[in-house]
Design a protein around this motif. Structure first.
Motif, PDB file in Angstrom:
ATOM      1  N   LEU A   1       0.720  -1.033  -0.006  1.00 11.25           N
ATOM      2  CA  LEU A   1       0.124  -0.112  -0.168  1.00 11.25           C
ATOM      3  C   LEU A   1       0.898   1.070  -0.118  1.00 11.25           C
ATOM      4  CD1 LEU A   1      -2.559   1.322   0.137  1.00 11.25           C
ATOM      5  CD2 LEU A   1      -2.585   1.038   2.805  1.00 11.25           C
ATOM      6  N   ILE A   2       0.621   2.143  -1.094  1.00 11.18           N
ATOM      7  CA  ILE A   2       1.316   3.127  -1.207  1.00 11.18           C
ATOM      8  C   ILE A   2       0.514   4.291  -0.521  1.00 11.18           C
ATOM      9  CG2 ILE A   2       2.545   4.965  -2.682  1.00 11.18           C
ATOM     10  CD1 ILE A   2       2.598   2.713  -4.805  1.00 11.18           C
ATOM     11  N   ALA A   3       1.283   5.283   0.445  1.00  4.37           N
ATOM     12  CA  ALA A   3       0.377   6.083   1.198  1.00  4.37           C
ATOM     13  C   ALA A   3       0.839   7.674   1.256  1.00  4.37           C
ATOM     14  CB  ALA A   3       0.306   5.898   2.602  1.00  4.37           C
ATOM     15  N   THR A   4       0.193   8.514   0.555  1.00  2.00           N
ATOM     16  CA  THR A   4       0.523   9.805   0.374  1.00  2.00           C
ATOM     17  C   THR A   4      -0.450  10.784   0.704  1.00  2.00           C
ATOM     18  OG1 THR A   4       1.549  11.338  -1.101  1.00  2.00           O
ATOM     19  CG2 THR A   4       0.084   9.678  -2.135  1.00  2.00           C
ATOM     20  N   ASP A   5       0.054  12.137   1.015  1.00  3.48           N
ATOM     21  CA  ASP A   5      -1.067  13.046   1.090  1.00  3.48           C
ATOM     22  C   ASP A   5      -1.147  13.535  -0.474  1.00  3.48           C
ATOM     23  OD1 ASP A   5      -1.130  13.620   3.749  1.00  3.48           O
ATOM     24  OD2 ASP A   5       0.099  15.433   3.809  1.00  3.48           O
ATOM     25  N   GLY A   6      -2.108  14.182  -0.886  1.00  5.65           N
ATOM     26  CA  GLY A   6      -2.564  14.681  -2.134  1.00  5.65           C
ATOM     27  C   GLY A   6      -1.828  15.829  -2.203  1.00  5.65           C
ATOM     28  N   VAL A   7      -1.991  16.734  -1.501  1.00  2.84           N
ATOM     29  CA  VAL A   7      -1.591  17.864  -1.304  1.00  2.84           C
ATOM     30  C   VAL A   7      -0.855  18.124   0.037  1.00  2.84           C
ATOM     31  CG1 VAL A   7      -1.865  20.516  -1.336  1.00  2.84           C
ATOM     32  CG2 VAL A   7      -3.122  18.916  -2.793  1.00  2.84           C
ATOM     33  N   PHE A   8       0.449  18.455   0.089  1.00  3.09           N
ATOM     34  CA  PHE A   8       1.373  18.572   1.186  1.00  3.09           C
ATOM     35  C   PHE A   8       0.805  19.953   1.936  1.00  3.09           C
ATOM     36  CE2 PHE A   8       2.848  15.135  -0.974  1.00  3.09           C
ATOM     37  CZ  PHE A   8       3.301  14.061   0.022  1.00  3.09           C
ATOM     38  N   SER A   9       0.683  20.093   3.009  1.00  6.51           N
ATOM     39  CA  SER A   9       0.106  21.382   3.489  1.00  6.51           C
ATOM     40  C   SER A   9       0.855  22.537   4.014  1.00  6.51           C
ATOM     41  CB  SER A   9      -1.050  21.216   4.719  1.00  6.51           C
ATOM     42  OG  SER A   9      -0.450  20.530   5.818  1.00  6.51           O
ATOM     43  N   MET A  10       2.176  22.191   4.377  1.00  7.61           N
ATOM     44  CA  MET A  10       3.057  23.205   4.670  1.00  7.61           C
ATOM     45  C   MET A  10       4.008  23.800   3.429  1.00  7.61           C
ATOM     46  SD  MET A  10       3.387  23.669   7.766  1.00  7.61           S
ATOM     47  CE  MET A  10       1.995  23.245   8.547  1.00  7.61           C
ATOM     48  N   ASP A  11       3.763  22.783   2.298  1.00  7.43           N
ATOM     49  CA  ASP A  11       4.549  23.771   1.133  1.00  7.43           C
ATOM     50  C   ASP A  11       3.535  23.899  -0.042  1.00  7.43           C
ATOM     51  OD1 ASP A  11       7.204  23.520   1.615  1.00  7.43           O
ATOM     52  OD2 ASP A  11       7.092  21.482   2.072  1.00  7.43           O
ATOM     53  N   GLY A  12       2.277  23.320   0.124  1.00 11.46           N
ATOM     54  CA  GLY A  12       1.265  23.554  -0.882  1.00 11.46           C
ATOM     55  C   GLY A  12       1.554  23.100  -2.342  1.00 11.46           C
ATOM     56  N   ASN A  13       2.451  21.808  -2.243  1.00 10.54           N
ATOM     57  CA  ASN A  13       3.134  21.140  -3.293  1.00 10.54           C
ATOM     58  C   ASN A  13       2.350  19.750  -3.425  1.00 10.54           C
ATOM     59  OD1 ASN A  13       4.289  19.680  -1.439  1.00 10.54           O
ATOM     60  ND2 ASN A  13       6.401  20.025  -2.117  1.00 10.54           N
ATOM     61  N   ILE A  14       2.200  19.237  -4.760  1.00  6.17           N
ATOM     62  CA  ILE A  14       1.206  18.081  -4.910  1.00  6.17           C
ATOM     63  C   ILE A  14       2.007  16.934  -5.049  1.00  6.17           C
ATOM     64  CG2 ILE A  14      -0.849  17.506  -6.524  1.00  6.17           C
ATOM     65  CD1 ILE A  14      -0.322  20.420  -5.542  1.00  6.17           C
ATOM     66  N   ALA A  15       1.296  15.784  -4.810  1.00  2.00           N
ATOM     67  CA  ALA A  15       1.979  14.328  -4.714  1.00  2.00           C
ATOM     68  C   ALA A  15       1.935  13.938  -6.497  1.00  2.00           C
ATOM     69  CB  ALA A  15       1.078  13.323  -4.093  1.00  2.00           C
ATOM     70  N   PRO A  16       2.976  13.262  -6.945  1.00  8.57           N
ATOM     71  CA  PRO A  16       2.861  13.025  -8.409  1.00  8.57           C
ATOM     72  C   PRO A  16       2.110  11.756  -8.564  1.00  8.57           C
ATOM     73  CG  PRO A  16       4.986  12.468  -7.360  1.00  8.57           C
ATOM     74  CD  PRO A  16       4.209  13.074  -6.368  1.00  8.57           C
ATOM     75  N   LEU A  17       0.758  12.075  -8.605  1.00 13.06           N
ATOM     76  CA  LEU A  17      -0.390  10.863  -8.465  1.00 13.06           C
ATOM     77  C   LEU A  17      -0.124  10.179  -9.593  1.00 13.06           C
ATOM     78  CD1 LEU A  17      -1.782   9.898  -6.017  1.00 13.06           C
ATOM     79  CD2 LEU A  17      -3.596  11.312  -7.056  1.00 13.06           C
ATOM     80  N   ALA A  18      -0.180  10.656 -10.970  1.00 10.62           N
ATOM     81  CA  ALA A  18      -0.249   9.944 -11.954  1.00 10.62           C
ATOM     82  C   ALA A  18       0.780   8.717 -12.264  1.00 10.62           C
ATOM     83  CB  ALA A  18      -0.335  10.863 -13.412  1.00 10.62           C
ATOM     84  N   ARG A  19       2.168   9.297 -11.631  1.00  7.21           N
ATOM     85  CA  ARG A  19       3.119   8.596 -11.810  1.00  7.21           C
ATOM     86  C   ARG A  19       3.180   7.671 -10.780  1.00  7.21           C
ATOM     87  NH1 ARG A  19       8.334  11.801 -12.689  1.00  7.21           N
ATOM     88  NH2 ARG A  19       7.028  13.455 -11.180  1.00  7.21           N
ATOM     89  N   ILE A  20       2.722   7.824  -9.445  1.00 10.97           N
ATOM     90  CA  ILE A  20       2.509   7.080  -8.295  1.00 10.97           C
ATOM     91  C   ILE A  20       1.732   5.743  -8.862  1.00 10.97           C
ATOM     92  CG2 ILE A  20       1.464   6.371  -6.049  1.00 10.97           C
ATOM     93  CD1 ILE A  20       2.823   9.372  -5.461  1.00 10.97           C
ATOM     94  N   VAL A  21       0.248   6.297  -9.530  1.00 12.45           N
ATOM     95  CA  VAL A  21      -0.455   5.085  -9.943  1.00 12.45           C
ATOM     96  C   VAL A  21       0.141   4.169 -10.823  1.00 12.45           C
ATOM     97  CG1 VAL A  21      -2.562   4.876 -11.386  1.00 12.45           C
ATOM     98  CG2 VAL A  21      -2.529   6.486  -9.392  1.00 12.45           C
ATOM     99  N   GLU A  22       1.133   4.663 -11.663  1.00 12.45           N
ATOM    100  CA  GLU A  22       1.704   3.976 -12.769  1.00 12.45           C
ATOM    101  C   GLU A  22       2.658   2.961 -11.986  1.00 12.45           C
ATOM    102  OE1 GLU A  22       4.814   5.444 -15.690  1.00 12.45           O
ATOM    103  OE2 GLU A  22       2.976   6.801 -16.076  1.00 12.45           O
ATOM    104  N   LEU A  23       3.311   3.291 -10.973  1.00 10.75           N
ATOM    105  CA  LEU A  23       4.094   2.557 -10.224  1.00 10.75           C
ATOM    106  C   LEU A  23       3.411   1.330  -9.406  1.00 10.75           C
ATOM    107  CD1 LEU A  23       6.983   4.603  -8.660  1.00 10.75           C
ATOM    108  CD2 LEU A  23       7.135   3.071 -10.532  1.00 10.75           C
TER     109      LEU A  23
END
Ligand code: PLP
Length: 416
Positions: free
Chosen positions: A195-217
């Motif tokens: 199970l890969i676990a990630t924030d969608g958006v990281f709240s301290m930096d306002g940056n985004i998980a690279p979700l499309a590539r995580i889904v690919e992996l």
């Protein structure tokens, strides 16, 4: 001796009995509190005397101040239509249920809200919790065993970290948004469930998980994907469906946890949405669901009304996005460094902790409420002011904040 005197004696004796231990506790905590104050990281509460809004009043002053630090992304926290619906369901369904869900704490409105959330995310089913902290605490331990492994971004929210701590699966951390590191760890794993676990958006930096590539992996290594969407649901992506919409992988995330306590009306509540077997299983095994009181009707009402709004219109979502562009563009042009990507969390990077705190104080004297964040909440030397934009901010209010930033920035020599 009267009952009353006996009780006084009993309470007095109890106090005497525990006095030494309590003095010891007070001494230990006072020393630690002094240390926290010394380090400049003591958190004080500012007392708000109005409802949550873009314009608030605080104790000690009658003046309205412009609020740029709430998670009130859609500006719905004091929406009159929502408040009145909440009052209506309070009257109709009572103050609360005095029960956990599975004993006698499920009303028809809880089921309606679970269905609407599932519909909004395009999922099979949803389970409500008292908070997303609870949803994160209840997920991993319920579904993962020692045969399984969880791969967690090192900067994930505290509630994901705590939830993972509670489970017996193998715990692996990958470097922040580092897909090469994640892939290496997935490749080397022979776990039953991964199970890969990630924030969608990281709240301290306002940056985004690279979700499309995580889904690919995940597809390549037969893993599941879990995303915490607290800083995305309702307002991120074209129609507010969150990070998976933003990164063009709608429907490809296996498990979504999110909150009703931020953009979705700001009251409280959290949920897990995903495959029906998962949700049914969580109703059997998830401890915060099984052992904690059900959401009160007035809070369920907020979620129901917000879901109705979001299922019929994306206007607020678009407004928060255009406000965000306005702020980010003007601030960057003025010479500030704004971290993150296209997100209403706009961290104005300042570096020095004292500078960040002085900057925030100066902004308040100009009627703008923002907060400085410094170590240990963010890495040393990366202090910042985290501005959060709302759909309810008017363009004039955004421009007022920008002008104040420029004025203070110049006076403190952050910009020229
Ligand atoms: N996950 C993330 C990323 C958050 O930012 C928060 C709230 O700060 C939570 C979970 C917890 O949400 P709630 O306030 O519903 O417990």
């Amino acid at each position: 001796m009267s009952i009353f005197s006996k009780m006084l004696l009993f309470r007095g004796a109890g106090r005497h009995y525990s006095a030494a231990a309590q003095t010891q506790l007070r001494d230990i905590l006072s020393t630690q509190l002094a240390g926290i104050k010394e380090a400049g990281t003591f958190k004080a509460e500012r007392i708000i005397t109005s409802s949550q809004s873009t314009q608030i009043t605080v104790q000690g002053s009658d003046q309205k101040i412009l609020n740029f630090c709430a998670n009130n992304y859609l500006g719905l926290a004091n929406n009159p239509e929502i408040v009145s619906y909440s009052q209506k369901l309070l009257e109709q369904y009572g103050a609360g249920l005095s029960s956990v869900r599975f004993i006698c704490g499920t009303q028809d409105i809880h089921k309606q809200l679970e269905r609407k959330i599932a519909q909004f995310h395009g999922r099979e089913d949803t389970i409500l919790y008292a908070s997303c902290f609870d949803a994160n605490a209840g997920l991993f331990e319920a579904i993962l065993t020692p045969e399984d492994a969880v791969f967690s971004d090192e900067l994930n929210h505290a509630s994901i970290i705590d939830g993972i701590r509670l489970c017996k699966a193998k715990k692996q951390r990958y470097k922040h948004r580092d897909l090469a590191d994640l892939e290496q760890q997935l490749k080397a794993s022979d776990a039953r469930l991964k199970l890969i676990a990630t924030d969608g958006v990281f709240s301290m930096d306002g940056n985004i998980a690279p979700l499309a590539r995580i889904v690919e992996l995940a597809k390549k290594y037969n893993a599941l994907v879990f995303v915490d969407e607290c800083h995305a649901t309702g307002f991120f992506g074209d129609t507010g469906r969150g990070t998976e919409e933003y990164d063009n992988v709608m429907g490809e995330v296996d498990i979504i946890n999110s909150t009703l306590g931020k953009a979705l009306g700001g009251a409280s509540g959290g949920y897990t949405t995903g495959p029906s077997e998962l949700i049914t299983f969580l109703r059997q095994k998830s401890r915060p669901y099984l052992f904690s009181n059900t959401l009160p009707p007035a809070v369920v009402a907020v979620g129901l009304k917000v879901m109705d709004m979001l299922l019929t219109s994306s206007e607020l979502t678009q407004r928060v996005q255009s406000n965000t562009q306005r702020f980010r563009k003007a601030m960057t042009k003025a010479g500030f460094t704004i971290a993150g990507e296209n997100h209403p969390i706009c961290p104005v990077m300042l570096g020095d902790a004292r500078l960040a705190s002085k900057f925030a104080d100066e902004m308040l004297t100009r009627g703008i409420y923002v907060i400085g964040f410094s170590y240990p909440v963010v890495p040393q030397g990366k202090a910042r002011i985290r501005v959060q934009i709302s759909a309810a901010h008017t363009e004039a209010e955004i421009d007022r904040a920008i002008s104040a930033f420029i004025e203070v920035g110049r006076s403190l020599k952050v910009i020229q």
